[in-house]
Write an enzyme that holds these catalytic residues in place. Structure first.
Site, PDB file in Angstrom:
ATOM      1  N   ILE A 158     -28.341  17.336  36.301  1.00 15.27           N
ATOM      2  CA  ILE A 158     -28.651  17.866  37.632  1.00 15.27           C
ATOM      3  C   ILE A 158     -30.010  18.554  37.625  1.00 15.27           C
ATOM      4  O   ILE A 158     -30.842  18.331  38.517  1.00 15.27           O
ATOM      5  CB  ILE A 158     -27.547  18.832  38.098  1.00 15.27           C
ATOM      6  CG1 ILE A 158     -26.224  18.089  38.246  1.00 15.27           C
ATOM      7  CG2 ILE A 158     -27.950  19.485  39.424  1.00 15.27           C
ATOM      8  CD1 ILE A 158     -25.028  18.997  38.490  1.00 15.27           C
ATOM      9  N   CYS A 207     -26.840  26.081  34.610  1.00 13.50           N
ATOM     10  CA  CYS A 207     -26.307  26.300  33.268  1.00 13.50           C
ATOM     11  C   CYS A 207     -24.784  26.433  33.329  1.00 13.50           C
ATOM     12  O   CYS A 207     -24.215  26.754  34.377  1.00 13.50           O
ATOM     13  CB  CYS A 207     -26.923  27.557  32.651  1.00 13.50           C
ATOM     14  SG  CYS A 207     -26.839  29.016  33.710  1.00 13.50           S
ATOM     15  N   PRO A 208     -24.103  26.190  32.217  1.00 12.84           N
ATOM     16  CA  PRO A 208     -22.648  26.349  32.198  1.00 12.84           C
ATOM     17  C   PRO A 208     -22.257  27.821  32.248  1.00 12.84           C
ATOM     18  O   PRO A 208     -23.060  28.710  31.910  1.00 12.84           O
ATOM     19  CB  PRO A 208     -22.246  25.708  30.869  1.00 12.84           C
ATOM     20  CG  PRO A 208     -23.466  25.835  30.015  1.00 12.84           C
ATOM     21  CD  PRO A 208     -24.634  25.714  30.936  1.00 12.84           C
ATOM     22  N   ARG A 236     -21.962  27.517  38.866  1.00 10.23           N
ATOM     23  CA  ARG A 236     -20.683  28.215  38.832  1.00 10.23           C
ATOM     24  C   ARG A 236     -20.863  29.600  39.460  1.00 10.23           C
ATOM     25  O   ARG A 236     -21.831  30.299  39.181  1.00 10.23           O
ATOM     26  CB  ARG A 236     -20.172  28.366  37.397  1.00 10.23           C
ATOM     27  CG  ARG A 236     -19.742  27.046  36.746  1.00 10.23           C
ATOM     28  CD  ARG A 236     -18.475  26.508  37.383  1.00 10.23           C
ATOM     29  NE  ARG A 236     -18.002  25.271  36.753  1.00 10.23           N
ATOM     30  CZ  ARG A 236     -18.306  24.056  37.173  1.00 10.23           C
ATOM     31  NH1 ARG A 236     -19.114  23.901  38.230  1.00 10.23           N
ATOM     32  NH2 ARG A 236     -17.813  22.992  36.563  1.00 10.23           N
ATOM     33  N   ASP A 260     -23.583  27.298  46.611  1.00  9.06           N
ATOM     34  CA  ASP A 260     -22.546  26.309  46.885  1.00  9.06           C
ATOM     35  C   ASP A 260     -21.256  26.674  46.167  1.00  9.06           C
ATOM     36  O   ASP A 260     -20.247  26.000  46.325  1.00  9.06           O
ATOM     37  CB  ASP A 260     -23.021  24.918  46.433  1.00  9.06           C
ATOM     38  CG  ASP A 260     -22.045  23.819  46.817  1.00  9.06           C
ATOM     39  OD1 ASP A 260     -21.762  23.671  48.025  1.00  9.06           O
ATOM     40  OD2 ASP A 260     -21.557  23.105  45.917  1.00  9.06           O
ATOM     41  N   GLU A 265     -12.564  30.643  44.459  1.00 10.80           N
ATOM     42  CA  GLU A 265     -12.604  29.593  45.483  1.00 10.80           C
ATOM     43  C   GLU A 265     -11.196  29.104  45.789  1.00 10.80           C
ATOM     44  O   GLU A 265     -10.471  28.742  44.847  1.00 10.80           O
ATOM     45  CB  GLU A 265     -13.483  28.430  45.015  1.00 10.80           C
ATOM     46  CG  GLU A 265     -14.921  28.834  44.804  1.00 10.80           C
ATOM     47  CD  GLU A 265     -15.776  27.758  44.152  1.00 10.80           C
ATOM     48  OE1 GLU A 265     -16.998  27.915  44.139  1.00 10.80           O
ATOM     49  OE2 GLU A 265     -15.198  26.762  43.649  1.00 10.80           O
ATOM     50  N   HIS A 284     -18.672  24.655  48.219  1.00  8.99           N
ATOM     51  CA  HIS A 284     -18.529  23.907  46.974  1.00  8.99           C
ATOM     52  C   HIS A 284     -18.382  22.411  47.255  1.00  8.99           C
ATOM     53  O   HIS A 284     -17.512  21.735  46.685  1.00  8.99           O
ATOM     54  CB  HIS A 284     -17.343  24.412  46.155  1.00  8.99           C
ATOM     55  CG  HIS A 284     -17.420  24.019  44.701  1.00  8.99           C
ATOM     56  ND1 HIS A 284     -16.842  24.746  43.686  1.00  8.99           N
ATOM     57  CD2 HIS A 284     -18.035  22.974  44.079  1.00  8.99           C
ATOM     58  CE1 HIS A 284     -17.066  24.170  42.524  1.00  8.99           C
ATOM     59  NE2 HIS A 284     -17.802  23.091  42.735  1.00  8.99           N
TER      60      HIS A 284
END
Length: 323
Positions: A158, A207-208, A236, A260, A265, A284
């Protein structure tokens, strides 16, 4: 085989076909499954698909016929992988199905704040243009992206798509990754994180979420950003201290934010970002273009096909096997 999809709706609200998976057996699709419904619906399944429905250790021990779990997403935290492995259950995921879609959403948020189309549209339909003495008007400064610097925290599929779009706009691109990158395309340079945060006009998170990155955007790092900067998060929600971001936007420490994803959530109605100023929030759904969802479904069906036919194994594992 008996195949069950526990939460089909977000992937396929009715505009896609399940035929590619249905050909492998008796398919039952449920739009959503509450925790108390999972065992009843999955009790005879040999193949189980889930997106966000939790498949924990206790559930797995009560599903003796289960051989395969396909996660209809990239993240696999919804499945107890150790328990699945111990029961001999193969678990697969779907990586990199929609980087173009997410990159597109990144720039949707960027352009929302740089062009301010929404507030101008509202003004036009409310008669402001009709009553204007001039042929045009602006309610806030508009910004060109050319010459601006975008900083990317993370440079996976991405992040790379975002970088390519940014270069097409004539932007400068800085990236930060855990290990320094030395061979990057022209126009893209690696940067230490502190320098990246304090330098860029737009900071986009890719990033994660880990223990190290949890709330990496917080009151301290927000104060390091330029007051004219825009923060974008399509990764995230847990990467951002949401209360700190609301305060930073209120105090003018940064100019705007577009997200997003949120920490929970669907969000609680008390989530601080729901009442923050100068923010755009999408639910999201950056991943959810029809093309990206079709690609996700295609990869999921190929994962299952490889398992059923026992082909495409690499180092003893099936395609996209994660355990």
């Amino acid at each position: 085989m008996k195949i069950v999809v526990l939460d089909a709706y977000t992937l396929n609200p009715g505009d896609l076909s399940w035929q590619a998976i249905e050909k492998f057996g008796d398919l039952s699709c449920y739009d959503r499954s509450d925790p108390e419904q999972v065992l009843f619906r999955a009790k005879d399944a040999e193949v189980l698909f889930t997106n966000k429905t939790i498949i924990d250790k206790n559930t797995l021990t009560l599903l003796p016929k289960l051989k395969y779990i396909g996660v209809l997403a990239t993240g696999t935290n919804v499945v107890d992988l150790d328990a699945a492995t111990n029961q001999g259950i193969v678990v697969t995921n779907v990586p990199a199905y929609g980087p173009d879609a997410v990159a597109q959403m990144v720039f949707a948020h960027i352009l929302h704040h740089s062009q301010r189309i929404a507030i101008h549209h509202e003004a036009v339909v409310n008669g402001v243009w009709s009553d204007c003495e001039d042929f045009c008007f602006t309610l806030s400064p508009l910004q060109s992206l050319k010459g601006k610097t975008i900083g990317l925290m993370g440079y996976g599929a991405i992040g790379q798509r975002v970088a390519n779009i940014a270069l097409a706009f004539g932007m400068k691109v800085m990236v930060n990754t855990r290990s320094q990158l030395t061979e990057l395309p022209v126009g893209i340079e690696w940067s230490e994180l502190e320098a990246l945060i304090s330098t860029v006009d737009i900071l986009s998170l890719h990033c994660p979420l880990t223990e190290a990155s949890h709330k990496i955007i917080n009151s301290r790092t927000l104060k390091q950003m330029r007051t004219s900067a825009i923060l974008i998060n399509t990764a995230r929600g847990g990467l951002i201290d949401e209360a700190a971001l609301k305060q930073a936007l209120a105090d003018g420490e940064i100019a705007a934010a577009g997200v997003d994803v949120l920490s929970t959530e669907p969000p609680e109605k008390t989530n601080p970002l729901l009442s923050a100023k100068n923010i755009s929030i999408s639910p999201h759904n950056s991943w959810a273009t029809i093309e990206a969802r079709q690609n996700l479904l295609d990869i999921a069906s190929r994962n299952l096909e490889c398992f059923v036919s026992e082909t495409n194994k690499l180092d003893g594992k099936f395609q996209n096997q994660v355990n």
